[in-house]
Design an enzyme around this catalytic site. Sequence first.
Site, PDB file in Angstrom:
ATOM      1  N   ARG A   8       0.627  -5.676  -0.862  1.00 18.94           N
ATOM      2  CA  ARG A   8      -0.574  -6.093  -1.587  1.00 18.94           C
ATOM      3  C   ARG A   8      -1.631  -4.998  -1.487  1.00 18.94           C
ATOM      4  O   ARG A   8      -1.769  -4.328  -0.461  1.00 18.94           O
ATOM      5  CB  ARG A   8      -1.128  -7.386  -0.994  1.00 18.94           C
ATOM      6  N   HIS A   9      -2.394  -4.830  -2.547  1.00 14.48           N
ATOM      7  CA  HIS A   9      -3.481  -3.857  -2.557  1.00 14.48           C
ATOM      8  C   HIS A   9      -4.514  -4.179  -1.481  1.00 14.48           C
ATOM      9  O   HIS A   9      -4.612  -5.312  -0.987  1.00 14.48           O
ATOM     10  CB  HIS A   9      -4.159  -3.822  -3.931  1.00 14.48           C
ATOM     11  N   GLU A  13     -14.470  -5.837  -3.396  1.00 13.54           N
ATOM     12  CA  GLU A  13     -15.663  -6.659  -3.148  1.00 13.54           C
ATOM     13  C   GLU A  13     -15.390  -8.123  -3.502  1.00 13.54           C
ATOM     14  O   GLU A  13     -15.825  -9.023  -2.794  1.00 13.54           O
ATOM     15  CB  GLU A  13     -16.869  -6.136  -3.947  1.00 13.54           C
ATOM     16  N   ASN A  15     -12.487  -9.665  -3.387  1.00 16.16           N
ATOM     17  CA  ASN A  15     -11.664 -10.259  -2.334  1.00 16.16           C
ATOM     18  C   ASN A  15     -12.549 -10.710  -1.176  1.00 16.16           C
ATOM     19  O   ASN A  15     -12.376 -11.809  -0.639  1.00 16.16           O
ATOM     20  CB  ASN A  15     -10.652  -9.257  -1.777  1.00 16.16           C
ATOM     21  N   GLY A  22      -8.038 -11.620 -10.868  1.00 13.76           N
ATOM     22  CA  GLY A  22      -7.039 -11.487 -11.921  1.00 13.76           C
ATOM     23  C   GLY A  22      -6.867 -10.073 -12.421  1.00 13.76           C
ATOM     24  O   GLY A  22      -6.642  -9.152 -11.651  1.00 13.76           O
ATOM     25  N   ARG A  57      -7.202  -0.930  -8.065  1.00 15.79           N
ATOM     26  CA  ARG A  57      -7.085  -1.309  -6.659  1.00 15.79           C
ATOM     27  C   ARG A  57      -5.669  -1.114  -6.135  1.00 15.79           C
ATOM     28  O   ARG A  57      -5.476  -0.751  -4.970  1.00 15.79           O
ATOM     29  CB  ARG A  57      -7.579  -2.734  -6.434  1.00 15.79           C
ATOM     30  N   GLU A  78      -1.559  -8.099 -12.014  1.00 19.12           N
ATOM     31  CA  GLU A  78      -1.874  -9.422 -11.453  1.00 19.12           C
ATOM     32  C   GLU A  78      -1.724 -10.525 -12.502  1.00 19.12           C
ATOM     33  O   GLU A  78      -1.830 -10.294 -13.707  1.00 19.12           O
ATOM     34  CB  GLU A  78      -3.301  -9.418 -10.889  1.00 19.12           C
TER      35      GLU A  78
END
Length: 193
Positions: A8-9, A13, A15, A22, A57, A78
Site C-alpha cells: 500500500r502507498h 494528508e 489518510n 479514491g 501517492r 484505487e
Amino acid sequence: MIPLLLVRHGKTEWNLEKRIQGRRDIPLSETGRKALDGVRIPARFRAFKWVSSPLKRAEETALLLGAQTLHIEPRIIEMDWGDWDGKTLSELRALYGEEMRRNEAKGLQMQPPAGESPAMVQERLRPWLKELSEPTIAVTHKGIIRALKSLAYNWDMTEKAPVPFDWSCAHLFKVDPSGRIYPDRVNIPLETS
C-alpha cells in the site's frame, strides 16, 4: 505460479484525516515521506518487476521503496469511491444513516453513489492477474489490496477479514496461469537501510 507482492502507498494528508480519497490524485504527506525514508522492499523481492497505480501517492511510494524501473498499471488505480470522496466514514454514517448501514452490510456489493463496488474492482483486476508473467511488486491502494485479498481468501467482505493485514507491510500472493490468486505470506515487514 507467479509471485505478486502487494504494497500500500504511504500516508497522505487525507489518510491522516481519515478521508476517503479514491481516485483523487493526492501526493504523499510529509509524514508519509518521512515514514518511508530509509525503508526498502526486502532484498529477496528487489529483482521483481515493479508496477504502480498511476496516482502520485503510489508512484512516489514505489520510488521511495527502491523501484528503479517503474511500470504504470492503470487497472490497479484505487477503487472509485464516487460521491463518498473527501468524506470520513463517520460523516457518511451521519449523512446516510440506515441507508449507509445497509450499503456497508452488502460486502462485495457495497457501492457508493456514482462509484464502484469491490466486486466491480475485482472484475477490473482479473484480466491483469491473468496477464502477469513474471514476479511482480504492485504498489497500490487499500481498496485494491482488499479486493485481491477477498479473491484470495474467498471472503465476501460481509464479516471481519479472515486474516488481519498490517498496512505498513508487504503481502505476498501467488497467481496461477488462469489468474486465480492465492495467499502466500502476509504482513512482511519492510526493511530499513
